[in-house]
Design a protein around this motif. Sequence first.
Motif, PDB file in Angstrom:
ATOM      1  N   VAL A  49       0.757  -1.276   0.035  1.00  0.00           N
ATOM      2  CA  VAL A  49       0.039   0.053  -0.176  1.00  0.00           C
ATOM      3  C   VAL A  49       0.821   1.337   0.261  1.00  0.00           C
ATOM      4  CG1 VAL A  49      -1.793   1.222   1.316  1.00  0.00           C
ATOM      5  CG2 VAL A  49      -2.079  -1.248   1.088  1.00  0.00           C
ATOM      6  N   VAL A  60      -6.542   2.420  -3.218  1.00  0.00           N
ATOM      7  CA  VAL A  60      -5.526   1.388  -3.214  1.00  0.00           C
ATOM      8  C   VAL A  60      -6.136  -0.018  -2.818  1.00  0.00           C
ATOM      9  CG1 VAL A  60      -3.808   2.932  -2.474  1.00  0.00           C
ATOM     10  CG2 VAL A  60      -5.224   1.764  -0.831  1.00  0.00           C
ATOM     11  N   ASP A  62      -5.178  -4.256  -1.420  1.00  0.00           N
ATOM     12  CA  ASP A  62      -4.320  -4.721  -0.496  1.00  0.00           C
ATOM     13  C   ASP A  62      -3.245  -5.728  -1.285  1.00  0.00           C
ATOM     14  OD1 ASP A  62      -5.849  -7.038  -1.146  1.00  0.00           O
ATOM     15  OD2 ASP A  62      -6.349  -7.666   0.776  1.00  0.00           O
ATOM     16  N   LEU A 143      -5.716  -4.308   5.498  1.00  0.00           N
ATOM     17  CA  LEU A 143      -5.670  -3.178   4.453  1.00  0.00           C
ATOM     18  C   LEU A 143      -6.236  -1.811   5.128  1.00  0.00           C
ATOM     19  CD1 LEU A 143      -5.881  -2.071   1.573  1.00  0.00           C
ATOM     20  CD2 LEU A 143      -8.291  -2.837   1.236  1.00  0.00           C
ATOM     21  N   ALA A 147      -3.569   1.393   4.531  1.00  0.00           N
ATOM     22  CA  ALA A 147      -4.296   2.592   3.947  1.00  0.00           C
ATOM     23  C   ALA A 147      -4.031   3.688   4.903  1.00  0.00           C
ATOM     24  CB  ALA A 147      -5.696   2.290   3.614  1.00  0.00           C
ATOM     25  N   ALA A 155      -9.814   3.175  -0.154  1.00  0.00           N
ATOM     26  CA  ALA A 155      -9.357   1.605  -0.456  1.00  0.00           C
ATOM     27  C   ALA A 155     -10.432   0.932  -0.816  1.00  0.00           C
ATOM     28  CB  ALA A 155      -8.747   1.005   0.858  1.00  0.00           C
TER      29      ALA A 155
END
Length: 381
Positions: A49, A60, A62, A143, A147, A155
């Motif tokens: 990330v 973004v 994972d 994640l 993030a 995300a």
Amino acid sequence: MTGRILTTHVGSLPRPADLLDLMKAKLAGAAYDRAAYDRRVTSAVAECVRKQVATGIDVVGDGEFSKPGFFTYVRERLEGFEARPQLKRRMFPAEVAAFPEYYEKYFREAMTGGAIAPVVPLVCTGPVNYRGEEALGRDIANLKAAAANAGAGDAFMPAVAPSGVGTNEYYGSEEEFFHRVGRALSTEYQLIVESGLLLQVDDPFLCDIFADPALDAAARNKRAAMYVEAVNEALRGIPPEKVRYHTCYGINEGPRIHEAALSDVVGHMLKVNAGAYSFEAANPRHEHEYHLWESLKLPQGKALIPGVITHASNIVEHPLLIAERLVRFAKLVGRDHVIAGADCGFSSQASYHTEVHPTVVWAKFEALREGAGLATKQLWS
């Protein structure tokens, strides 16, 4: 309204070699340190990330680092399936029939050659229920933490569509089977959205239908409608703006002359209750299809995530070309309804030998950022 073209990608990214070693041991049933494995997944997601943010990705993911493959992971998330290693998946029959020598070499050396484990078909032999809350919880936590620490704008987390989990030997009809799978996957979809992440539904199987020589036009459309109904069953109660839907063609580098036209697929795609639609638009077989939006109206409140970099070549697209691609779409559907994306993931299966080299992936993301910036200057000047 963002005032600029945002950037994202489709999901899967090349995994670090040491993580692949751990994952391979786990899948093979070898002894491994569960705590060490979980720690490495967490740190690898954080590294991934950070690199996405550094190279200019706004939304973004994972990298799908915890998953051995974009659909094979469901073996640990759904009950009611058994593995059938002896079954052979019928992959891209028209393409393989047209270029048998090429695809024999391609499957052996490229697409699945470096995978940490073979893709084993799954068959439904009992009631389908969801059991993946613990594994999903780890993915969500990894994640979200990554993030937040990297300062990412937003995300997303991919999840497979009901059409991709396996074949049916238990339920009385295909419709019943896919709807049951949809209801089971709705647990995963809901948990992703409730966590504050965007959900991406991955469904290359929709495009497969329209390249299947065993189906006539009526059968193709009937099956596509069934797939879409199952996806919408799984999405019931989820706000469309929290959902991205991705469809593609499954093959990376190849002749690809027997793939479906976007015009065959798009009517079904737009019936999915999603807020944004991701599809291939950067490779030479499909780039021209932006013309489709000259006559096709994008439903109100929806967005497109066309691929403007491709997963099928190690050539890094020039930012000016990326900008040109984005401006084409923006002029047709509106600048606020276009997000810069990739054609597909860069490592759909966990592999030691991804077709696009990991260093090239990050160079493509940097070009994506530059191209989106150039398009923004043109569109908001």
